[in-house]
Design an enzyme around this catalytic site. Structure first.
Site, PDB file in Angstrom:
ATOM      1  N   ASP A 135       0.824  -1.216   0.000  1.00  0.00           N
ATOM      2  CA  ASP A 135       0.000   0.000   0.000  1.00  0.00           C
ATOM      3  C   ASP A 135       0.860   1.269   0.000  1.00  0.00           C
ATOM      4  O   ASP A 135       2.092   1.201  -0.035  1.00  0.00           O
ATOM      5  CB  ASP A 135      -0.953  -0.066   1.214  1.00  0.00           C
ATOM      6  N   ASP A 149      -9.493   3.098  -3.326  1.00  0.00           N
ATOM      7  CA  ASP A 149     -10.234   1.904  -2.896  1.00  0.00           C
ATOM      8  C   ASP A 149     -11.605   1.799  -3.562  1.00  0.00           C
ATOM      9  O   ASP A 149     -12.292   2.799  -3.757  1.00  0.00           O
ATOM     10  CB  ASP A 149     -10.429   1.931  -1.375  1.00  0.00           C
TER      11      ASP A 149
END
Ligand SMILES: *[C@@H]1O[C@H](CO)[C@@H](O)[C@H](O)[C@H]1NC(C)=O
Ligand SMILES: *[C@@H]1O[C@H](CO)[C@@H](O)[C@H](O)[C@H]1NC(C)=O
Ligand SMILES: CC(=O)N[C@H]1CO[C@H](CO)[C@@H](O)[C@@H]1O
Length: 484
Positions: A237, A305
């Site tokens: 991430d 996301d």
């Protein structure tokens, strides 16, 4: 650190407060409909066009600078395509001779023992947020077997954020012993014994998005830890990047960016460990990642996301339609994890979600409690013809737009079985759509073709010139076309 663990409790992440978003929760972004202000002590901070997050108001953590998606898209050049495809063809010729598990490719790019085809599996985040533990992950692994998903190729069972203790011990990450009583290595053994693979999560910053240890400056030790535990896949991430690692504006060549360097450090670390680990870059489509992604990892996120909404699905497809030339063996645009089973998507929307992720060759990582899937949803994720297109070992390219429309609705591509056309109806009513064979690369006017419905598995007949059918609102027509 115990009190911090309470403050950063991952369970809180999963709740979307109506009035105010909770600590570390999402608070803005394209198609975001939840709260846009944060609870006391937290400030809503812009991470990228798709994601703003509640971070502590007094935090010294600095998020990465973000080139606007509009800027990066418009300056995407065909040079990137040439670079990435030449990387692929160079490396793919070395594949057959690359049998030693620790052999990295000459270019220093991602390893070639894994990641040829887009990943197929499951991840904890969309189902449980940070509220994870061994039981939930084993339930998903067992469901792969009981639901017949393993037999269809679903193999990765991936842990997302919130698996670790808040603090390193002797410089190493340590699993949360309450959530993982057998450690990650014990869970990995159980999952391997089921004939499946296990993935884990870390972050190319100081801490993860939920405040757990990140791997920046710890790439080597963390890669060794993951390999030692038996990890097969890493999602990496992009939260909490310190300011000295900010990209400085736009780069003509994004391999000169700090983003590239942060992610490439982990490539180097993963190439040095004994276990082949598939490497999923998750930098939310920043820094023109598609131009350097193939040199660094096996897949790269194209957006922030996902959310369990049709607007997210439409925006992910519309965005990715512009970048499909970058997709090939060992390199895949990642449209983020699946929302099938979540929210109130219609079955037509679920079909389009699955079909588009399959024909664009995005990783498909289911993100729901698998035991709660309906029969209709299961039928979609078990569609053998779409899965065969997605996992075709001979044709690596995605289906691409053969006719440019806005939004982008017409795609075609080739598989081992023949030519395929996919047509999405993005608007709110059913309508008749026509495949004009002369418009589709590989097909021609004046030839008779057999048209086969990939959803039902039945032949629709023989047609010359064109084929027409009604497409329901938000649904996708998916056909295989072969010479009659
Ligand atoms: C780094 O990026 C963050 C977020 O965009 C920004 O607030 C900060 O000023 C930047 N720092 C430097 C040194 O450029
Ligand atoms: C995981 O969470 C579930 C639901 O809260 C619980 O039933 C189960 O016992 C937990 N397992 C572990 C290992 O903590
Ligand atoms: C792909 C497709 O069928 N699109 C159609 C969806 O429905 C609208 C009518 O509401 C048509 O205009 C689109 O062409």
């Amino acid at each position: 650190m115990k009190s911090l663990a309470v403050v950063f409790s991952c369970a809180a992440l999963f709740e979307v407060a109506i009035a105010q978003a909770s600590a570390w929760a999402q608070c803005g972004g394209v198609s975001w409909t939840g709260a846009t202000t944060c609870v006391t002590g937290y400030t809503c901070s812009y991470l990228n066009a798709y994601y703003s997050q509640c971070i502590p108001s007094t935090s010294t953590v600095v998020t990465t600078s973000v080139a606007s998606t509009t800027t990066t898209r418009s300056s995407s050049s065909s040079t990137g395509v040439v670079t990435s495809s030449s990387t692929r063809s160079t490396t793919s010729t070395t594949v057959s001779s690359t049998t030693s598990s620790s052999t990295a490719v000459a270019s220093g790019g991602p390893r070639k023992e894994v990641g040829k085809l887009p990943a197929l599996g499951w991840n904890t985040w969309n189902a449980y947020g940070g509220d994870i533990n061994e039981t939930k992950i084993l339930n998903a692994a067992n469901a792969f077997i009981s639901l017949g998903l393993k037999d269809l190729g679903y193999e990765y069972v991936n842990i997302d954020d919130c698996w670790a203790q808040m603090a390193r011990v002797d410089g190493k990450m340590v699993p949360d012993a309450t959530k993982f009583p057998n450690g990650i290595s014990g869970l990995a053994t159980t999952i391997h014994n089921l004939g499946l693979k296990i993935g884990i999560y870390s972050d190319a910053g100081l801490t993860t998005c939920s405040g757990f240890p990140g791997s920046l400056n710890y790439e080597t030790v963390d890669a060794e830890t993951f390999s030692g535990w038996g990890i097969d896949y890493l999602k990496y991430d992009n939260c909490n990047v310190p300011s000295e690692w900010n990209d400085s504006g736009n780069y003509a060549d994004w391999t000169l960016s700090k983003s590239y360097e942060r992610y490439k450090r982990m490539t180097t670390a993963l190439n040095a460990v004994s276990r082949p680990i598939q490497y999923a870059i998750c930098n939310w489509g920043n820094a023109q990642v598609w131009t350097w992604g193939p040199q660094v990892g096996h897949s790269w996120r194209m957006t922030g996301d996902s959310s369990e909404t049709w607007s997210y699905i439409q925006s992910a497809i519309t965005n990715n339609a512009n970048y499909l030339d970058y997709v090939g063996f060992y390199g895949h645009n990642d449209m983020d994890m699946m929302e099938i089973g979540n929210g109130d998507l219609t079955i037509a929307e679920i079909r389009t979600h699955f079909a588009a992720w399959a024909f664009m060759k995005s990783p498909i990582l289911l993100g729901t409690d698998l035991s709660a899937l309906t029969a209709a949803e299961l039928a979609v994720i078990k569609n053998t013809e779409l899965l065969a297109f997605h996992q075709d070992a001979t044709y690596g390219a995605a289906a691409k737009q053969y006719k440019v429309t806005s939004p982008p609705e017409y795609y075609s591509g080739q598989s081992s079985k023949g030519y395929h056309v996919f047509i999405i109806n993005f608007t709110s009513a059913a309508s008749t759509r026509t495949i004009t064979f002369s418009e589709v690369p590989g097909l021609a006017a004046g030839v008779s073709y057999k048209v086969h419905d990939m959803w039902t598995g039945s032949d629709l007949g023989t047609f010359t010139g064109s084929y027409s059918a009604s497409v329901a609102s938000h649904d996708t027509l998916a056909v295989l076309i072969t010479t009659a």
